[in-house]
Motif scaffolding. Sequence first.
Motif, PDB file in Angstrom:
ATOM      1  N   ALA A 209       0.814  -1.298  -0.120  1.00 27.00           N
ATOM      2  CA  ALA A 209      -0.079   0.101   0.017  1.00 27.00           C
ATOM      3  C   ALA A 209       0.879   1.221  -0.020  1.00 27.00           C
ATOM      4  N   ALA A 210       1.893   1.387   0.850  1.00 26.84           N
ATOM      5  CA  ALA A 210       2.723   2.478   0.860  1.00 26.84           C
ATOM      6  C   ALA A 210       3.644   2.579  -0.635  1.00 26.84           C
ATOM      7  N   ALA A 211       3.965   1.524  -1.182  1.00 27.76           N
ATOM      8  CA  ALA A 211       4.776   1.617  -2.402  1.00 27.76           C
ATOM      9  C   ALA A 211       3.767   2.103  -3.523  1.00 27.76           C
ATOM     10  N   LEU A 212       2.356   1.781  -3.628  1.00 30.95           N
ATOM     11  CA  LEU A 212       1.404   2.027  -4.518  1.00 30.95           C
ATOM     12  C   LEU A 212       0.834   3.653  -4.055  1.00 30.95           C
ATOM     13  N   THR A 213       1.133   3.944  -3.004  1.00 25.13           N
ATOM     14  CA  THR A 213       0.509   5.258  -2.753  1.00 25.13           C
ATOM     15  C   THR A 213       1.602   6.499  -3.165  1.00 25.13           C
ATOM     16  N   GLN A 214       3.038   5.993  -3.087  1.00 23.98           N
ATOM     17  CA  GLN A 214       4.039   6.788  -3.749  1.00 23.98           C
ATOM     18  C   GLN A 214       4.126   6.681  -5.095  1.00 23.98           C
ATOM     19  N   ALA A 215       3.616   5.651  -5.613  1.00 30.23           N
ATOM     20  CA  ALA A 215       3.790   5.587  -7.152  1.00 30.23           C
ATOM     21  C   ALA A 215       2.753   6.195  -7.746  1.00 30.23           C
ATOM     22  N   HIS A 216       1.437   6.179  -6.919  1.00 31.09           N
ATOM     23  CA  HIS A 216       0.383   6.821  -7.551  1.00 31.09           C
ATOM     24  C   HIS A 216      -0.356   7.925  -6.543  1.00 31.09           C
ATOM     25  N   PRO A 217       0.074   8.914  -6.314  1.00 28.21           N
ATOM     26  CA  PRO A 217      -0.161   9.671  -5.246  1.00 28.21           C
ATOM     27  C   PRO A 217      -1.890  10.322  -5.544  1.00 28.21           C
ATOM     28  N   ASP A 218      -2.251  10.271  -6.829  1.00 30.53           N
ATOM     29  CA  ASP A 218      -3.729  10.743  -6.998  1.00 30.53           C
ATOM     30  C   ASP A 218      -4.609   9.730  -6.668  1.00 30.53           C
ATOM     31  N   ARG A 219      -4.207   8.605  -6.193  1.00 33.03           N
ATOM     32  CA  ARG A 219      -5.307   7.581  -5.819  1.00 33.03           C
ATOM     33  C   ARG A 219      -5.162   7.245  -4.235  1.00 33.03           C
ATOM     34  N   SER A 220      -6.055   7.235  -3.708  1.00 31.92           N
ATOM     35  CA  SER A 220      -6.216   6.503  -2.153  1.00 31.92           C
ATOM     36  C   SER A 220      -6.155   5.224  -2.029  1.00 31.92           C
ATOM     37  N   VAL A 221      -5.032   4.560  -1.598  1.00 33.44           N
ATOM     38  CA  VAL A 221      -4.764   3.194  -1.498  1.00 33.44           C
ATOM     39  C   VAL A 221      -4.675   3.039   0.045  1.00 33.44           C
ATOM     40  N   LYS A 222      -5.539   2.085   0.459  1.00 33.39           N
ATOM     41  CA  LYS A 222      -5.636   1.726   1.840  1.00 33.39           C
ATOM     42  C   LYS A 222      -5.148   0.365   1.992  1.00 33.39           C
ATOM     43  N   THR A 223      -4.557   0.213   3.284  1.00 30.56           N
ATOM     44  CA  THR A 223      -3.861  -1.090   3.461  1.00 30.56           C
ATOM     45  C   THR A 223      -5.081  -2.124   3.575  1.00 30.56           C
TER      46      THR A 223
END
Length: 207
Positions: A145-159
């Motif tokens: 989730a942390a890696a996807l949040t950094q790669a896609h800051p425009d999307r809200s990725v929750k654990t």
Amino acid sequence: MSEVQAQATELTSQYIAQVTNDLERNAKEQERIGQEVEALQEQLRALQHDHTVLVNMQQALGSASPASKADTASVPSVPQQASAEPKQSKPKKAPATGTKKAASKKPAASPSVKASETAAKPSLVDLIRGHLEQESEPRSAAEIAAALTQAHPDRSVKTTVVRTSLEGLVAKSHAHRSKQGSSVFYTAAAPSEPAPAEPQQEAVAAV
């Protein structure tokens, strides 16, 4: 009086313990249902996105046939008006050609919009699978989730949503789950396993 007080304190402690247990079960049930709701909402957003893309494609394909019909219908009307009133035939040709050009330009712009929409928003499951395939070591849901949040800051990725999606991939044999102590880690499936699923995804994307 002391025995009555002792019984009262015992009943109170029992009630407190029961209420505490009920609260814990309630909180766990709320967390479980919340995770399921978030996963379903993510799937609903993906389906809604696919629906809008398909509707745009249907409108683009449907708008092409009325344009050709309008061309064939306008051709016989021009000579009839020219024979009756030759002076009024000239100003009527200009708006007809203008509408034809406008009709031809509108469907041409829609394919680019559809291509940008499909390429800009991949589903969360595809992002998780691609991240696992790039990683050589097992990753936890929080790390993904942390890696996807950094790669896609425009999307809200929750654990919680990532964990639910990972369990879905494990159920479909697209990922493997391993437990180290109290932590759960996930890895991508072997290259031979997801191979038959890739052409299906390409076919869907092509449609």
